[in-house]
Design a protein around this motif. Structure first.
Motif, short mmCIF file in Angstrom:
data_model
loop_
_atom_site.label_atom_id
_atom_site.label_comp_id
_atom_site.label_asym_id
_atom_site.label_seq_id
_atom_site.Cartn_x
_atom_site.Cartn_y
_atom_site.Cartn_z
N GLU A 1 73.78 19.07 14.68
CA GLU A 1 73.18 20.08 13.80
C GLU A 1 74.23 21.10 13.34
O GLU A 1 74.24 21.51 12.18
N SER B 279 76.55 19.37 10.82
CA SER B 279 75.82 19.12 9.57
C SER B 279 75.62 20.41 8.79
O SER B 279 75.76 20.44 7.57
N SER B 280 75.29 21.49 9.51
CA SER B 280 75.11 22.79 8.83
C SER B 280 76.41 23.24 8.18
O SER B 280 76.42 23.74 7.05
N GLN B 281 77.52 23.06 8.89
CA GLN B 281 78.82 23.43 8.31
C GLN B 281 79.12 22.61 7.05
O GLN B 281 79.59 23.15 6.05
N SER C 117 76.87 23.72 4.18
CA SER C 117 77.31 25.03 3.66
C SER C 117 78.58 24.88 2.83
O SER C 117 78.68 25.44 1.73
#
Length: 591
Positions: free
Chosen positions: A160, A163-165, A168
């Protein structure tokens, strides 16, 4: 690929790799290649399974309608606590990835309407009860293309976070790209410079390619779209064609390196033809062998990268700043593209990943956006300086013109006062003395003087185009008043009358040049030569005066004003002078 098939078939016993991912979970795995995609789960030949180690890449090379079956034996070594983990396949562009877990079947991939929970990888959730052991099969399928992948067991929190990085970073990149597109779109409409148009097309395709390659398009934008595998290949090809056109225009290869410009065009035409032909065959004849399209496309892609890099290197000698800009922007692209192609052909063991491509594309788009914007700002500032110079020059010109007009008006006023005024007063006195005949004679003399003054200011004959006659009349008067200087005029095939709008200007210019030669040049002989050729008039003014050093002394306002008046009529003005050897002025005006 055949070598891998051969070794797979030679393995008569089940080979596996067992490793403790952590103290609680152990896994052993193997794989086999189904060349024609005909196997079913219940018929899988476990004796043909090859060793499959976590983090080690399985590469079957060019693949046409083959499938890879992977078997995983997982065991929860903790007798008290369940384990939740994610089985990850680190290739986001697999057409379909199907998990068979007892009676449960899950499918994700580019060719499916289902997406992975994480943008970073294709992942399946696995849950094992305390002490449980289970066997899981995964079918990896990719149609005509090169296929490689590896697997790993990952923690949900780490997936997670990564994936968030990635989401973004990709979102930031796409946002900035569209901001740059808006800025460069405005600059294009303001300047009509095609560099901005090529940059816009290239940046849009870069954004599309990045969105597809990073799985952003599948994961965020269009999760149900099923043709991202093909879209990645074709958008990538067209993206690079747009980049080639942009760099070709940016480096001005057509003017500076015409041979390389033609080669770039040939490469782009071949690449575009490959895209069109392969798309047509993919739709209407999907069974065609596409291997050679891939090989030829990759070879031309690599050759084009090298050619553009060499062109940028050569451009440093022609235009240093722009060449260095191109080199700094294109060097990462060269490294990434070369690694990608060499890895595809298995010449090197690894290539830079999609994250590197994201950083490189971001850097390249930002860099060129900065360069184009800076070029515009530099041009704007230079134009602003030029406008200030023009305004200052206009103000100086108006001031000088006003001074000249004032001087000429003062001269005319003095002539009228000294000669005409006194003559009129004398005539009035004669009338008072009743000497009518003498007054009449004086009036005739006054009329003659007024005509003479008028002729000196601007001869009436110029209205009929009699340039030579007007000058000869004026030179006769000048020669009569000069003691140390002689002025001569020679004409060669020059007409007596000229129907040209510049006659008045050239008359005044000739007198101004003569005046400069007398006043500043201290000339003893001034020669005027007028020629008529088939396409232009030629005027030459030669004096034997003191001359001047052209390296140290610039043109004065008078000569600059003459040059501007000549340029206004599409002519050329040239002056050559040597100290103590006189001056030559040449004027050419189109006929």
């Amino acid at each position: 690929m055949r070598i891998i098939y051969f070794f797979s078939l030679l393995l008569c016993s089940y080979c596996s790799f067992a490793q403790n991912i952590n103290k609680q979970l152990s896994i052993s795995s193997g794989y086999a290649v189904d060349t024609n995609s005909t196997w079913r789960q219940e018929d899988l030949p476990t004796s043909l399974l090859a060793a499959f180690n976590p983090q080690n890449t399985v590469n079957i090379g060019y693949n046409k309608n083959a499938a890879v079956w992977c078997r995983f034996i997982l065991k929860n070594n903790n007798p008290l606590q369940p384990i939740k983990t994610w089985l990850c396949f680190n290739n986001n562009h697999i057409d379909s990835l199907t998990l068979y877990d007892a009676g449960l079947t899950k499918t994700i991939g580019d060719r499916t309407a289902n997406r992975s929970p994480f943008i970073e990888t294709l992942a399946f959730e696995l849950n094992l009860q305390p002490g449980q052991e289970k066997i899981i099969w995964v079918r990896v399928k990719k149609l005509t293309s090169y296929l490689d992948f590896n697997y790993s067991l990952e923690n949900q929190g780490e997936l997670e976070a990564r994936s968030s990085q990635k989401i973004s970073l990709t979102s930031f990149f796409l946002g900035v790209v569209f901001l740059l597109l808006m800025i460069n779109g405005i600059l294009f409409f303001m300047t009509k410079n095609r560099s901005y148009l090529y940059y816009i097309a290239y940046s849009i395709l870069t954004a599309c390619y990045v969105a597809i390659t990073t799985n952003f398009a599948k994961h965020i934008l269009f999760p149900e779209f099923r043709f991202f595998s093909e879209g990645r290949v074709y958008v990538g090809a067209i993206w690079y064609i747009a980049l080639s056109f942009f760099l070709d225009h940016f480096l001005k290869l057509k003017e500076n390196q015409p041979i390389k410009h033609k080669i770039v065009l040939v490469f782009n035409c071949i690449n575009f033809s490959l895209v069109v032909i392969s798309m047509f065959l993919l739709v209407f004849y999907p069974d065609v062998e596409f291997r050679y399209f891939f090989i030829l496309g990759y070879i031309i892609f690599l050759a084009s990268i090298v050619l553009l890099f060499i062109s940028a290197l050569s451009h440093v000698k022609i235009e240093k700043t722009q060449g260095i800009y191109a080199l700094f922007a294109f060097l990462p692209q060269l490294v990434w593209g070369a690694c990608l192609i060499l890895k595809t052909f298995e010449i090197i063991p690894f290539a830079l990943g999609s994250n590197w491509m994201l950083f490189i594309s971001m850097y390249e788009v930002f860099w060129f956006g900065y360069v184009l914007s800076r070029n515009y700002i530099d041009i704007f500032l230079k134009n602003n300086e030029l406008m200030q110079e023009i305004i200052f020059e206009k103000e100086s010109s108006l001031k000088t013109i006003s001074e000249v007009q004032l001087r000429e008006r003062r001269n005319i006023a003095n002539v009228i006062h000294d000669r005409v005024g006194s003559k009129i007063a004398y005539i009035m006195h004669l009338f008072d003395m009743e000497h009518a005949n003498l007054a009449k004679q004086s009036m005739g003399e006054l009329a003659e003087e007024i005509r003479d003054i008028s002729h000196k200011i601007l001869p009436k004959a110029l209205d009929d185009g009699a340039l030579v006659a007007s000058l000869q009349s004026q030179l006769k008067t000048l020669n009569a008043g000069l003691t140390d200087t002689r002025i001569e005029l020679f004409c060669y095939d020059f007409p007596e009358k000229i129907n040209e709008p510049w006659v008045y200007d050239l008359y005044l210019i000739s007198l101004e040049i003569i005046n400069n030669a007398i006043k500043h040049g201290q000339s003893g002989l001034i020669t005027l030569e007028f020629y008529l050729y088939s396409k232009h008039y030629h005027f030459q003014f030669v004096d034997d005066g003191i001359g001047f050093d052209m390296q140290r002394i610039s043109k004065g306002f008078g000569l600059e004003n003459i040059e501007k008046r000549i340029n206004y009529y599409g002519g050329d003005f040239e002056i050559n002078s040597v100290k103590n050897e006189g001056t030559i002025i040449q004027i050419n005006i189109p006929a």
